[in-house]
Design an enzyme around this catalytic site. Structure first.
Site, PDB file in Angstrom:
ATOM      1  N   TYR A 140       1.044  -1.194   0.091  1.00 15.19           N
ATOM      2  CA  TYR A 140      -0.114   0.087   0.029  1.00 15.19           C
ATOM      3  C   TYR A 140       1.092   1.280  -0.038  1.00 15.19           C
ATOM      4  O   TYR A 140       1.968   1.096  -0.591  1.00 15.19           O
ATOM      5  CB  TYR A 140      -0.949  -0.091   1.335  1.00 15.19           C
ATOM      6  CG  TYR A 140      -2.055   0.756   0.796  1.00 15.19           C
ATOM      7  CD1 TYR A 140      -3.023   0.505  -0.296  1.00 15.19           C
ATOM      8  CD2 TYR A 140      -2.583   1.842   1.763  1.00 15.19           C
ATOM      9  CE1 TYR A 140      -3.978   1.411  -0.285  1.00 15.19           C
ATOM     10  CE2 TYR A 140      -3.585   2.445   1.715  1.00 15.19           C
ATOM     11  CZ  TYR A 140      -4.518   2.307   0.443  1.00 15.19           C
ATOM     12  OH  TYR A 140      -5.530   3.124   0.173  1.00 15.19           O
ATOM     13  N   LYS A 159     -20.663 -20.268 -11.228  1.00 12.98           N
ATOM     14  CA  LYS A 159     -19.928 -20.234 -12.657  1.00 12.98           C
ATOM     15  C   LYS A 159     -18.615 -19.777 -12.265  1.00 12.98           C
ATOM     16  O   LYS A 159     -17.337 -20.258 -12.851  1.00 12.98           O
ATOM     17  CB  LYS A 159     -20.641 -19.050 -13.446  1.00 12.98           C
ATOM     18  CG  LYS A 159     -20.116 -19.158 -15.025  1.00 12.98           C
ATOM     19  CD  LYS A 159     -20.725 -20.119 -15.790  1.00 12.98           C
ATOM     20  CE  LYS A 159     -20.461 -20.066 -17.141  1.00 12.98           C
ATOM     21  NZ  LYS A 159     -21.484 -21.258 -18.189  1.00 12.98           N
TER      22      LYS A 159
END
EC number: 1.1.1.38
Length: 396
Positions: free
Chosen positions: A45, A100
């Site tokens: 970060y 899926k």
């Protein structure tokens, strides 16, 4: 006085094994790097991330190397045509979309994010997907009803430089072509000599017809609830008008049953019923793909009385036409070469690769590999990637 009945508790959802399996959903997100101390944090970060962002701002292509976009697919639905359930809405569609994504990961190690949209307008869906596209390397459209699905896919393909693929159309078509290629080989007829009848002019029926034409089938007649689609028929929408122009060279009119007389191939994608008396009129070396789920247009045991090869969409009969044989490897191949689209050539290459796996093991009950055949995804991936490079749509 008779005793009042004792109230009983309704059965628990957890009595059905599907519910415990789905509790909490089927997916989670995990980090790919550890954050163990302040040095790790400063790289993952701020301030380290800022250097990566600045580099990407100067050269957007770097996003493919330094973010997840090159390996993540959005699985997008509006919930209007979910499996055999129909228009159940976006919230109820989410277990299927999660499923899926699970298949993407399990069968081809493709990461994906299920996204159910609370809108059904073509403009709304297209605009929404375009706006979120920078976060993904590909878009898999899923369970969007026809005819809107055709326009949505066409517009997104034109607007985006990443693969857009409507699996209900093209996944079914690719697997059906692969199976039919081998079925034709089994009965000893080339595709160019086959006359096919496709019942059902929804997303999958249109796509199957189109890919069979691309593959060189002799003739094909497509029917909907009003009968055979032909040029000049009243009430055709633009999609059906386009398919009418490239199918039905025999100029058939009337019902599906009438068209079946003497046909070499029947492919059912309609949810309707075809009686045995009609199946009995097909050619002596016929092929029947009764693909509606959970109830095929004709029961496989009945179809076998009249056809040399029978396939269904179900896992409890031989020759299952299952989209999972296609879409994971297709996206894996497209993502691996950073293709900016999925071409017709890439779809045909996927079908040929699938058909080739069967090889010399071909029998009436084995014209297509099973979903757990470990050769499937690598073969489809390699074929799709190679064709993308050959056709100049690959970035690497």
């Amino acid at each position: 006085m008779a005793a009042e009945p004792i109230p009983t508790e309704p059965p628990s959802l957890d009595d059905d094994p599907a519910f415990p399996l789905h509790r909490g959903g089927k997916l989670e997100m995990r980090s790919t790097i550890p954050v163990r101390n302040k040095d790790d944090l400063s790289l993952a970060y701020t301030p380290g991330v800022a250097r990566v962002c600045t580099a990407i701002a100067d050269n957007p292509e770097l996003a493919y190397d330094y973010t997840w976009t090159s390996r993540v697919v959005a699985v997008v639905t509006d919930g209007t045509a979910v499996l055999g359930l129909g228009d159940i809405g976006p919230v109820a569609s989410m277990p299927v979309m999660e499923g899926k994504s699970l298949l993407f990961k399990e069968f081809a190690d493709v990461d994906s994010v299920p996204i159910a949209l609370n809108c059904t307008g073509v403009d709304e869906i297209v605009d929404t997907v375009i706006r979120m596209a920078p976060s993904f390397g590909g878009i898999n459209l899923e369970d969007i009803s026809a005819p809107r699905c055709f326009e949505i896919e066409d517009r997104l393909r034109a607007a985006l430089d990443i693969p857009v693929f409507h699996d209900d159309q093209h996944g079914t078509a690719i697997v059906a072509l692969a199976a039919l290629t081998n079925a034709a080989r089994f009965v000893g007829k080339p595709l160019s000599e086959l006359r096919a009848v496709v019942a059902g002019a929804g997303a999958s029926g249109i796509a199957v017809s189109q890919i069979l034409i691309e593959a060189g089938i002799g003739d094909i007649a497509l029917s909907d609830s009003k009968g055979i689609i032909h040029e000049g028929r009243d009430g055709l929408n633009p999609v059906k008008e386009r398919i009418a122009a490239i199918t039905n060279r025999s100029h058939l009119k009337g019902s599906t049953e009438e068209a079946l007389r003497g046909a070499d191939v029947f492919i059912g994608l309609s949810g309707s019923t075809v009686h045995e008396s009609c199946v009995a009129t097909i050619s002596d070396s016929a092929i029947v793909f009764a693909l509606s789920n959970p109830t095929p247009e004709v029961h496989p045991e009945v179809a076998r009385r009249h056809a040399k090869v029978v396939a269904t969409g179900r896992s409890d009969f031989p020759n299952q036409i299952n989209n999972v044989l296609a879409f994971p490897g297709i996206f894996r191949g497209a993502l691996d070469v950073r293709a900016h689209t999925i071409t017709e050539g890439m779809k045909l290459a996927a079908a040929n690769a699938l058909a080739g796996i069967v090889g010399d093991d071909l029998t009436a009950d084995y014209v297509i590999p099973g979903p757990f055949d470990e050769r499937v995804a690598p073969a489809v991936t390699a074929a799709v990637a190679a064709k993308a490079r050959e056709e100049g749509v690959a970035r690497i």
